[in-house]
Design a protein around this motif. Sequence first.
Motif, PDB file in Angstrom:
ATOM      1  N   THR A 196      30.227  42.302  40.417  1.00 34.47           N
ATOM      2  CA  THR A 196      29.002  42.068  39.646  1.00 34.47           C
ATOM      3  C   THR A 196      29.015  40.655  39.062  1.00 34.47           C
ATOM      4  O   THR A 196      28.004  39.946  39.094  1.00 34.47           O
ATOM      5  CB  THR A 196      28.880  43.099  38.506  1.00 34.47           C
ATOM      6  OG1 THR A 196      28.959  44.409  39.064  1.00 34.47           O
ATOM      7  CG2 THR A 196      27.581  42.945  37.751  1.00 34.47           C
ATOM      8  N   THR A 197      30.149  40.252  38.539  1.00 37.18           N
ATOM      9  CA  THR A 197      30.276  38.892  37.990  1.00 37.18           C
ATOM     10  C   THR A 197      30.135  37.856  39.094  1.00 37.18           C
ATOM     11  O   THR A 197      29.454  36.832  38.914  1.00 37.18           O
ATOM     12  CB  THR A 197      31.633  38.730  37.275  1.00 37.18           C
ATOM     13  OG1 THR A 197      31.717  39.701  36.224  1.00 37.18           O
ATOM     14  CG2 THR A 197      31.803  37.337  36.708  1.00 37.18           C
TER      15      THR A 197
ATOM     16  N   ARG B 155      28.432  38.152  41.863  1.00 43.45           N
ATOM     17  CA  ARG B 155      26.998  38.080  42.216  1.00 43.45           C
ATOM     18  C   ARG B 155      26.222  37.285  41.165  1.00 43.45           C
ATOM     19  O   ARG B 155      25.358  36.468  41.495  1.00 43.45           O
ATOM     20  CB  ARG B 155      26.414  39.486  42.387  1.00 43.45           C
ATOM     21  CG  ARG B 155      26.792  40.135  43.707  1.00 43.45           C
ATOM     22  CD  ARG B 155      25.994  41.398  43.956  1.00 43.45           C
ATOM     23  NE  ARG B 155      26.278  42.458  43.009  1.00 43.45           N
ATOM     24  CZ  ARG B 155      27.296  43.322  43.124  1.00 43.45           C
ATOM     25  NH1 ARG B 155      28.118  43.247  44.161  1.00 43.45           N
ATOM     26  NH2 ARG B 155      27.493  44.254  42.217  1.00 43.45           N
ATOM     27  N   ASN B 156      26.514  37.520  39.890  1.00 42.89           N
ATOM     28  CA  ASN B 156      25.833  36.774  38.825  1.00 42.89           C
ATOM     29  C   ASN B 156      26.142  35.282  38.915  1.00 42.89           C
ATOM     30  O   ASN B 156      25.250  34.445  38.725  1.00 42.89           O
ATOM     31  CB  ASN B 156      26.228  37.314  37.446  1.00 42.89           C
ATOM     32  CG  ASN B 156      25.648  38.689  37.180  1.00 42.89           C
ATOM     33  OD1 ASN B 156      24.662  39.091  37.798  1.00 42.89           O
ATOM     34  ND2 ASN B 156      26.267  39.426  36.273  1.00 42.89           N
TER      35      ASN B 156
END
Length: 199
Positions: free
Chosen positions: A22-23, A25-26
């Motif tokens: 998730t990080t 992707r961010n």
Amino acid sequence: MKLKLETYTPSEAETITGVVQTTVRNWRRAGYLARQKGWARYNIADLLVMYSMGMLTSRGITPEAAQAFAGETARAIFQAMIWIDGAYTPEVETAARQEVPEDCEDIFKPVIARDVKARASGQSFGVSGLDQIEWLVIWANNEIEFFTSDRAEADFFSAYGRDEYVAGPVMLLCLPAIAGAVIDRLPRPAIRLAEETDA
């Protein structure tokens, strides 16, 4: 000897780098990491950039600032990694030992084989300057400096007289230790022999 980098899945990348996807992707959306096309597969160069971003942000550096240091940090860690046997598959080790002269004393064979692997990595991956860099310093004025073991003590400690370098937090990273920690997390060695079908 031609070498190639192994690839890893996103879940393997998360285990290796400690940075959740998730990080990642961010960071990609924000432009801190390069975007990938298609299914994500990562080689060690990609993972070391992620690892460096994670390591730097966990020490209080903003993602913007970490991005500025991550590429150089990742290259320095990779340069330390090519000197560690665990980075290579057994096939690379066998090929390197075949290049050691037969009349070489047994005690020197592992050292020469390590040099053969490092030289092959330099040629295959464009790693320039094959000195064994051991330290990366991010000075308080945001300059980066690399040190080999033979000049680290004299040069690093002499910098304390330069106020612009130390007027604030200084980050000292031991590159072989970081490279070894990353290697210990790999499910497969990062560097393998290139096959004829490899482009």
